[in-house]
Scaffold this motif. Structure first.
Motif, PDB file in Angstrom:
ATOM      1  N   LYS A  97      30.754  40.505  52.822  1.00 55.61           N
ATOM      2  CA  LYS A  97      29.944  39.334  52.469  1.00 55.61           C
ATOM      3  C   LYS A  97      28.751  39.200  53.423  1.00 55.61           C
ATOM      4  O   LYS A  97      27.627  38.941  52.989  1.00 55.61           O
ATOM      5  N   ILE A  98      28.978  39.396  54.702  1.00 56.88           N
ATOM      6  CA  ILE A  98      27.892  39.313  55.688  1.00 56.88           C
ATOM      7  C   ILE A  98      26.908  40.465  55.486  1.00 56.88           C
ATOM      8  O   ILE A  98      25.694  40.267  55.517  1.00 56.88           O
ATOM      9  N   TYR A  99      27.423  41.659  55.259  1.00 59.51           N
ATOM     10  CA  TYR A  99      26.575  42.844  55.072  1.00 59.51           C
ATOM     11  C   TYR A  99      25.645  42.664  53.874  1.00 59.51           C
ATOM     12  O   TYR A  99      24.450  42.924  53.957  1.00 59.51           O
ATOM     13  N   HIS A 100      26.188  42.218  52.764  1.00 59.80           N
ATOM     14  CA  HIS A 100      25.357  42.006  51.574  1.00 59.80           C
ATOM     15  C   HIS A 100      24.350  40.887  51.786  1.00 59.80           C
ATOM     16  O   HIS A 100      23.225  40.956  51.292  1.00 59.80           O
ATOM     17  N   SER A 101      24.750  39.868  52.520  1.00 60.53           N
ATOM     18  CA  SER A 101      23.831  38.775  52.809  1.00 60.53           C
ATOM     19  C   SER A 101      22.612  39.262  53.592  1.00 60.53           C
ATOM     20  O   SER A 101      21.482  38.847  53.319  1.00 60.53           O
ATOM     21  N   LEU A 102      22.835  40.144  54.541  1.00 64.54           N
ATOM     22  CA  LEU A 102      21.739  40.646  55.371  1.00 64.54           C
ATOM     23  C   LEU A 102      20.780  41.527  54.575  1.00 64.54           C
ATOM     24  O   LEU A 102      19.568  41.450  54.753  1.00 64.54           O
ATOM     25  N   TRP A 103      21.307  42.377  53.713  1.00 61.10           N
ATOM     26  CA  TRP A 103      20.455  43.297  52.977  1.00 61.10           C
ATOM     27  C   TRP A 103      19.799  42.667  51.763  1.00 61.10           C
ATOM     28  O   TRP A 103      18.885  43.253  51.187  1.00 61.10           O
ATOM     29  N   TRP A 104      20.259  41.512  51.320  1.00 55.99           N
ATOM     30  CA  TRP A 104      19.635  40.831  50.187  1.00 55.99           C
ATOM     31  C   TRP A 104      18.785  39.669  50.670  1.00 55.99           C
ATOM     32  O   TRP A 104      18.990  38.524  50.282  1.00 55.99           O
ATOM     33  N   ASN A 105      17.855  39.971  51.557  1.00 57.13           N
ATOM     34  CA  ASN A 105      16.864  39.003  52.021  1.00 57.13           C
ATOM     35  C   ASN A 105      17.507  37.805  52.719  1.00 57.13           C
ATOM     36  O   ASN A 105      17.086  36.664  52.510  1.00 57.13           O
ATOM     37  N   TYR A 106      18.516  38.058  53.538  1.00 57.45           N
ATOM     38  CA  TYR A 106      19.195  37.023  54.333  1.00 57.45           C
ATOM     39  C   TYR A 106      19.729  35.899  53.447  1.00 57.45           C
ATOM     40  O   TYR A 106      19.582  34.724  53.745  1.00 57.45           O
ATOM     41  N   LYS A 107      20.355  36.269  52.356  1.00 58.55           N
ATOM     42  CA  LYS A 107      20.913  35.309  51.407  1.00 58.55           C
ATOM     43  C   LYS A 107      21.991  34.458  52.090  1.00 58.55           C
ATOM     44  O   LYS A 107      22.805  34.987  52.853  1.00 58.55           O
ATOM     45  N   HIS A 140      28.319  31.485  51.154  1.00 54.88           N
ATOM     46  CA  HIS A 140      29.114  30.335  50.735  1.00 54.88           C
ATOM     47  C   HIS A 140      30.571  30.615  51.079  1.00 54.88           C
ATOM     48  O   HIS A 140      31.103  31.667  50.731  1.00 54.88           O
ATOM     49  N   CYS A 141      31.208  29.665  51.728  1.00 57.34           N
ATOM     50  CA  CYS A 141      32.607  29.808  52.109  1.00 57.34           C
ATOM     51  C   CYS A 141      33.485  29.763  50.862  1.00 57.34           C
ATOM     52  O   CYS A 141      33.316  28.890  50.008  1.00 57.34           O
ATOM     53  N   ASN A 142      34.428  30.687  50.765  1.00 57.10           N
ATOM     54  CA  ASN A 142      35.340  30.718  49.625  1.00 57.10           C
ATOM     55  C   ASN A 142      36.356  29.577  49.691  1.00 57.10           C
ATOM     56  O   ASN A 142      36.847  29.133  48.662  1.00 57.10           O
ATOM     57  N   GLN A 143      36.665  29.110  50.871  1.00 56.28           N
ATOM     58  CA  GLN A 143      37.685  28.082  51.073  1.00 56.28           C
ATOM     59  C   GLN A 143      37.150  26.679  50.757  1.00 56.28           C
ATOM     60  O   GLN A 143      37.728  25.963  49.968  1.00 56.28           O
ATOM     61  N   CYS A 144      36.049  26.297  51.415  1.00 58.57           N
ATOM     62  CA  CYS A 144      35.559  24.917  51.290  1.00 58.57           C
ATOM     63  C   CYS A 144      34.220  24.803  50.570  1.00 58.57           C
ATOM     64  O   CYS A 144      33.776  23.702  50.263  1.00 58.57           O
ATOM     65  N   GLY A 145      33.529  25.906  50.335  1.00 54.82           N
ATOM     66  CA  GLY A 145      32.265  25.881  49.614  1.00 54.82           C
ATOM     67  C   GLY A 145      31.042  25.568  50.462  1.00 54.82           C
ATOM     68  O   GLY A 145      29.945  25.408  49.931  1.00 54.82           O
ATOM     69  N   ALA A 146      31.197  25.484  51.777  1.00 56.24           N
ATOM     70  CA  ALA A 146      30.064  25.197  52.666  1.00 56.24           C
ATOM     71  C   ALA A 146      29.083  26.369  52.657  1.00 56.24           C
ATOM     72  O   ALA A 146      29.474  27.529  52.518  1.00 56.24           O
ATOM     73  N   THR A 147      27.815  26.052  52.809  1.00 57.33           N
ATOM     74  CA  THR A 147      26.764  27.068  52.822  1.00 57.33           C
ATOM     75  C   THR A 147      26.331  27.325  54.257  1.00 57.33           C
ATOM     76  O   THR A 147      26.126  26.385  55.026  1.00 57.33           O
ATOM     77  N   HIS A 148      26.187  28.596  54.606  1.00 60.94           N
ATOM     78  CA  HIS A 148      25.759  29.004  55.942  1.00 60.94           C
ATOM     79  C   HIS A 148      24.554  29.914  55.817  1.00 60.94           C
ATOM     80  O   HIS A 148      24.546  30.822  54.985  1.00 60.94           O
ATOM     81  N   LYS A 149      23.555  29.685  56.668  1.00 59.53           N
ATOM     82  CA  LYS A 149      22.346  30.510  56.680  1.00 59.53           C
ATOM     83  C   LYS A 149      22.279  31.296  57.980  1.00 59.53           C
ATOM     84  O   LYS A 149      22.712  30.820  59.032  1.00 59.53           O
ATOM     85  N   VAL A 150      21.686  32.467  57.894  1.00 64.76           N
ATOM     86  CA  VAL A 150      21.537  33.313  59.078  1.00 64.76           C
ATOM     87  C   VAL A 150      20.524  32.664  60.032  1.00 64.76           C
ATOM     88  O   VAL A 150      19.536  32.071  59.594  1.00 64.76           O
ATOM     89  N   THR A 151      20.796  32.769  61.327  1.00 68.65           N
ATOM     90  CA  THR A 151      19.887  32.184  62.317  1.00 68.65           C
ATOM     91  C   THR A 151      18.702  33.124  62.561  1.00 68.65           C
ATOM     92  O   THR A 151      18.775  34.322  62.279  1.00 68.65           O
ATOM     93  N   ILE A 152      17.637  32.569  63.090  1.00 65.13           N
ATOM     94  CA  ILE A 152      16.437  33.372  63.381  1.00 65.13           C
ATOM     95  C   ILE A 152      16.729  34.462  64.417  1.00 65.13           C
ATOM     96  O   ILE A 152      16.334  35.617  64.218  1.00 65.13           O
ATOM     97  N   PRO A 153      17.426  34.161  65.525  1.00 65.88           N
ATOM     98  CA  PRO A 153      17.739  35.250  66.462  1.00 65.88           C
ATOM     99  C   PRO A 153      18.571  36.366  65.827  1.00 65.88           C
ATOM    100  O   PRO A 153      18.416  37.531  66.181  1.00 65.88           O
TER     101      PRO A 153
END
Length: 95
Positions: free
Chosen positions: A15-25, A28-41
């Motif tokens: 999930k993290i790998y695909h997020s990085l290669w698809w323009n930092y997508k 979404h957590c599978n458990q609670c549905g919270a959304t997390h975005k990659v940090t600038i650093p």
């Protein structure tokens, strides 16, 4: 590996790998549905582990006179670096 800030559910490597290669997508957590975005650093970490080593090798450190050998090793460096990035990047919960 990064965990969800709400429920402590660990994100999968895939999930993290695909997020990085698809323009930092966002993830979404599978458990609670919270959304997390990659940090600038973390974006800089991603580039530092993937693109930057490949370019440095291809332009400055290549011992090969054959361009196909140089490109092959540079792509190998890209793949290895990209496989390590899910362990290094961090996400923050988006509001």
């Amino acid at each position: 590996m990064q965990k969800c800030k709400n429920c402590n559910e660990q994100f999968s490597w895939t999930k993290i790998y695909h997020s990085l290669w698809w323009n930092y997508k966002p993830i979404h957590c599978n458990q609670c549905g919270a959304t997390h975005k990659v940090t600038i650093p973390s974006r800089f970490i991603f580039v530092s582990l993937t693109i930057l080593p490949m370019v440095i090798f291809a332009n400055f450190l290549s011992p090969f006179n054959n361009p196909f050998g140089t490109i092959g090793i540079a792509l190998f460096i890209l793949v290895i670096g990209s496989m390590l990035t899910p362990f290094c990047v961090r996400y923050k919960k988006s509001e």
